[in-house]
Design a protein around this motif. Structure first.
Motif, PDB file in Angstrom:
ATOM      1  N   SER A   1       0.805  -1.225   0.000  1.00 24.79           N
ATOM      2  CA  SER A   1       0.000   0.000   0.000  1.00 24.79           C
ATOM      3  C   SER A   1       0.834   1.269   0.000  1.00 24.79           C
ATOM      4  O   SER A   1       0.316   2.364  -0.252  1.00 24.79           O
ATOM      5  N   ASN A   2       2.129   1.156   0.273  1.00 24.04           N
ATOM      6  CA  ASN A   2       2.982   2.347   0.330  1.00 24.04           C
ATOM      7  C   ASN A   2       3.743   2.612  -0.967  1.00 24.04           C
ATOM      8  O   ASN A   2       4.335   3.687  -1.123  1.00 24.04           O
TER       9      ASN A   2
ATOM     10  N   THR B   1       2.881  -6.930  -2.612  1.00 26.15           N
ATOM     11  CA  THR B   1       3.988  -6.054  -2.989  1.00 26.15           C
ATOM     12  C   THR B   1       4.518  -6.361  -4.385  1.00 26.15           C
ATOM     13  O   THR B   1       4.693  -5.469  -5.213  1.00 26.15           O
TER      14      THR B   1
ATOM     15  N   GLU C   1       2.098  -5.312  -7.124  1.00 27.24           N
ATOM     16  CA  GLU C   1       2.055  -3.861  -7.258  1.00 27.24           C
ATOM     17  C   GLU C   1       3.287  -3.354  -8.000  1.00 27.24           C
ATOM     18  O   GLU C   1       3.194  -2.461  -8.857  1.00 27.24           O
TER      19      GLU C   1
ATOM     20  N   ALA D   1       1.445   3.692   5.683  1.00 29.29           N
ATOM     21  CA  ALA D   1       0.472   2.657   6.044  1.00 29.29           C
ATOM     22  C   ALA D   1       1.219   1.447   6.566  1.00 29.29           C
ATOM     23  O   ALA D   1       2.429   1.297   6.364  1.00 29.29           O
TER      24      ALA D   1
END
Length: 261
Positions: free
Chosen positions: A19-20, A51, A54, A206
């Motif tokens: 999410s980061n 991760t 993404e 996050a």
């Protein structure tokens, strides 16, 4: 002198930070676009969340982004080393992947390294206004005081992930788990100077912290004693710099070519 036309390679080790990734990449892009050519290398250290997915998605739309993946977690230092060995620029910046390091400080750190010249082996950021919990601040203060007492490296915040250094200097350092915490002392051992710069700390974007300050205290103490031994038993000859080097970027050791497979 840049390699492949790149001024800087930014290496970001991550574990379970799905999410980061996108918000931090947007900040990195804004900070680095005025600097010219750059690349960003994420190293996924054995994540078991999204991760990797993404990073695959974002690398397809960001030509300056690439990533490597460890099949299982080998630690932050190993992830950094994978990224540095993959990097194509002769100047490296490392930063944490949780958003606590502000990419806006990267340009000034690169300029400081370039301005100081070949005698400078590291620009180490030191955080102001720490956003950690009271316990982590206490842990950090104790660890840094012990390290400073034993190593006398002049660093009050070696845990800050923002570092800027020549690729060749890093690859000459002895590698071990925990290396990233002791870079100032080891760079000084090799005859280089270390510059420091103050940066503001932020709360993570996050999620929860994956890499502790000393991860496991016992391992940190063993590493500390090992570095003390290196400083006192294996000191290298000082770096020689002539009058032309004070304005030049650290020259690439041509023996240190990309060897990551």
């Amino acid at each position: 002198m840049a390699r492949d036309g790149l001024r800087v390679s930014v290496v970001v080790p991550v574990r379970n930070e799905a999410s980061n990734i996108e918000p931090l990449l947007k900040e990195i892009e804004r900070a680095l676009l005025p600097m010219g050519e750059f690349e960003v290398i994420y190293v996924d250290d054995g994540s078991d969340d999204l991760t990797s997915d993404e990073l695959q998605r974002l690398s397809s739309v960001c030509p300056w982004l690439s990533y490597r993946r460890h099949e299982f977690s080998t630690g932050q230092s190993a992830a950094i080393r994978t990224g540095v060995k993959t990097a194509r620029a002769s100047t490296i910046v490392t930063m944490d992947g949780d958003g606590q390091n502000d990419p806006a400080f990267i340009p000034s750190m690169v300029e400081m390294l370039e301005r100081t010249g070949a005698i400078c082996g590291l620009v180490q950021a030191q955080r102001e206004g720490r956003q950690d919990t009271g316990f982590k601040k206490l842990q950090s203060r104790i660890a840094n005081n012990i390290r400073q007492f034993i190593l006398s490296d002049g660093t009050r915040d070696t845990g800050c992930g923002l570092k800027c250094f020549p690729r060749s200097v890093y690859l000459d350092l002895p590698f071990f788990a925990g290396l990233h915490r002791f870079m100032p002392a080891l760079v000084q051992r090799d005859g280089y100077t270390v510059r420091f710069t103050e940066v503001r700390d932020r709360t993570r974007l996050a999620g929860l912290s994956k890499y502790g300050l000393f991860d496991r205290l016992g391992v940190g103490i063993v590493d500390l004693l090992g570095v003390w031994w290196l400083l006192h038993r294996s000191r290298r000859s000082p770096v020689r710099v002539d009058s032309r080097d004070h304005v030049d970027h650290p020259r690439l050791d041509t023996r240190m070519m990309q060897d990551f497979a």
